[in-house]
Every structure is written in structure tokens, then in C-alpha cells.
Enzyme design. Sequence first.
Site, PDB file in Angstrom:
ATOM      1  N   GLY A 213      22.602  73.600   5.494  1.00 38.67           N
ATOM      2  CA  GLY A 213      21.181  73.868   5.788  1.00 38.67           C
ATOM      3  C   GLY A 213      21.008  74.432   7.066  1.00 38.67           C
ATOM      4  CG  ASN A 214      17.695  76.681   7.518  1.00 39.63           C
ATOM      5  OD1 ASN A 214      16.651  76.274   8.036  1.00 39.63           O
ATOM      6  ND2 ASN A 214      17.869  77.131   6.273  1.00 39.63           N
ATOM      7  NE  ARG A 215      18.619  74.175  15.746  1.00 36.10           N
ATOM      8  CZ  ARG A 215      18.389  74.571  17.081  1.00 36.10           C
ATOM      9  NH1 ARG A 215      19.172  75.701  17.257  1.00 36.10           N
ATOM     10  NH2 ARG A 215      17.357  74.148  17.737  1.00 36.10           N
ATOM     11  CB  SER A 216      13.466  76.201   9.040  1.00 35.60           C
ATOM     12  OG  SER A 216      12.283  76.278   9.127  1.00 35.60           O
TER      13      SER A 216
END
Length: 407
Positions: A213-216
Site C-alpha cells: 500500500g501507500n500513505r495516501s
Amino acid sequence: MRVLLGVTGGVAAYKAAIVLRRLKEDGHTVRVVPTAASLQFVGRATWEALSGLPATTDTFDNVPAVEHVRLGQQADLVLVAPATADFLAQLAHGEARDLLGNALLATRAPVVVAPAMHTEMWEKPSTQANVATLRERGVTVIDPAVGRLTGPDSGPGRLPEPEEIVAAAYAVVGSGPMPDGTSSAPWGDLAGVRIVISAGGTREPIDAVRYLGNRSSGHQGFALAEAARERGAHVTVVAANVALPLSEGVARVDVETSAELARAVRQSAAEADVVVMAAAVADFRPREASATKIKKDGSGALTLELVETEDILRSLVLEAVPGRTVVGFAAETGDDATSAVEHARAKARRKGADLLVFNPVGEGRGFGDVPNEVTMLDAAGAEVGRAAGPKLAVAHAVLDAVARLRG
Ligand code: CTP
């Protein structure tokens, strides 16, 4: 309905903020037009934040939109609270000194005014004559309340309570809260524009419990959706793993992976005038996602094979649907060789979107409910605008650029 809320210069201007809240809660679209003097009491930021719309004062603030005529023409109701003695005099004489005066001249909508002033001013024959003139001409002038005024004096001249003002306004137009709680008639410069916004961050499954995933957080994309709705657009949000609410009236499709996001965006984009890719989309996904939880095998390492995902933004640009505006985002960090903005310029040229919104990230910047700063670039990488501040303000600046592009 569309309410134009005029605020003139008196201490009671703060009560207009509660009037505005009430009208908004009832589902109406409210555009505040404060006079210059009123901004001494309550600042423009309060009006813009609470209404979600610009709160311009001067006739020449937004000339291309011909607001001095349009605001009055489009209003279903004009409510002025508080109304000073000076304002009543101007209105009675048809003067158009500022945006509010012009809007009142240009409107055919019912006009309700709630005077507030010291007793001496209210009882002055000139004020009473102006009130009588306005009433004769069909303006609803709410009698001021009797009570404590600014300072030690008391008597008639107090602004009635916000609930009474709202009730009086509803009585004039014969309506109350919008039946479905949503605003039916937007003011905005994006009225009727169909806009699709992807937001959040995709998750690519590794196994039954893990993902890449990512931190958005989705805050900027959701702020864009709210801003676009306030400006009259039909908004669809494709939300990748976003735990935030959206206002009623915004269509929402929830997705998890980049493939789901691509599918959902493509489907909605077929009918769209504007597509904004604000989501952080994974560039790679595991080739295989294990149906069961991957166990340690004792080798001390695990190798995942990743494959590229579809570049959705690029696909939208390549499709080049006439009349469709495509907007990308680029969250960049600089490195030893190249600054963040140089990376963004190169990306703007590579992606070819009509607009690329670049924001520097890292060191606590960019992600979450924090202020943002962006530079907007065209397809050639040239700067076409900048904005900094809360994500809603940045969203409006991005939409300003979109509106300019669409002419
Ligand atoms: N984007 C997309 N599909 C992808 C990856 C990104 O549509 N598979 C979009 C994002 O929504 C964003 C823009 O492309 O609007 C830039 O995303 P970013 O991750 O910064 O760029 P990359 O595509 O990763 O480009 P590069 O690898 O060259 O940095």
C-alpha cells in the site's frame, strides 16, 4: 435553493455565521456577499470556510464571471443580516456601490433584510422612511428585537436570533429545509460539469492478509470532491481505501486495488467532462497473490515478483476524448541530482495530462489532514498556477485552473 446572504458592517455580523450554518444544514447553497465594512467584524475566511464558496465584496473582484449581475439573477432568495442604517438607505435609493448593492439591483428574488443598529439610528425619521419605502416595494424588513445593544444601552435595534431570521426567510419563500437534505440548485462555475475524482491509495494483495500500500489518506481528493460539488459539478469519487465521509449528493465507488480503480475510473470517465487522478496508484503489484497467508520458510528471505500495473492517467491521456480535461497529481521528493519540481516537470511532459498538480512530500508534508502546497503544470511542464493552505483551499485553486482550461 440558492441563498445570497449579504452581511453589512455591524457587530451583529457574527450572528450571520449561525444563519449561514442553519441554511447550509438545511441543504441550501449559500453564497455570502460581505460589504467591506463588515469584514472589520467577521473576516472573509469565515464566510468562505462555512459556505464553501468564494465571498467576494467588490464589483470588480471576479469580472470574467460577471458576478455583479449573475449573483442577483441566480439567487432564489436574498437575505441581508445584519442590515445597517446606511445599507437600508442605499437599498431604498437603489445604489450599487459594491457587489452586494449590484446583486440587489440585479435580482428578482424575494429580499429579506434584518436591520440591527442602535435605537437612535433605528428611530431616526430617515431610517424609518427608508424602511417604509422598502416595505412598500415588497422588501421584507424584519423588525429588530428589543434588548441589550453593543455597549451599555438597550432598546429596539438588536438583531433577532438566527433561528428567527431563518424562519422569517423561509416564510417569505414558502419553503424550509430541502426535502432530500441536498442542495438542488448550485451557483457555481462548474454547474452541470461531470467530474470524476480518484482518491486515496490502492492496496495490492500479497496474500490473504498482507498488501502493498501507500500513505495516501484521500484528504486532498475528497477536498476536491467537496469543492467541485459546491461549485455545481456532478461529482463521482472513486475511493481507494478511504475512511472519510463525503457529502450527500456525491456519488462514491469504493475500490481496493489498482485494477479495480482502473475499471471504476474507466467506467465513470466515459461520461465525464473532467477526470482528476488524485489517487496514489500502485505502480507494481505482486504477480501472484497467495490465497493463504505466506509462511516463513526458514531461508531468511522472501522474494516477491512484481509486475507493472496499468498507468491509468496515461491511458486517459492517450484516449484523448474531445472536450474531456484530464488532471494528474504528482507527489514528488527531490534527490541529490534533481529537485522535486524538476521531477514533476519531467512527469508532466511524460504523462501529457492537461494539468499536473505537483506537491512536494516527505518530512511531514503532503499526507493526511495537513495543509498542502502545490504547483500546477501544463503538459509542457510550464507552471500555470500555485496554491498553498488547507486542502479545501488548494482544491478550489486546482478547480480554478480546471475552469480556466475549459474556458
Ligand atoms: N497514476 C495512474 N496509474 C498508475 C500510477 C499513477 O493513473 N498506475 C497517476 C496518479 O493517479 C497520478 C499520476 O499518475 O495522477 C502520477 O502518479 P505518480 O505515482 O506520481 O507517478 P508514476 O506513474 O509513478 O510515475 P513515475 O513512476 O514515473 O514516478
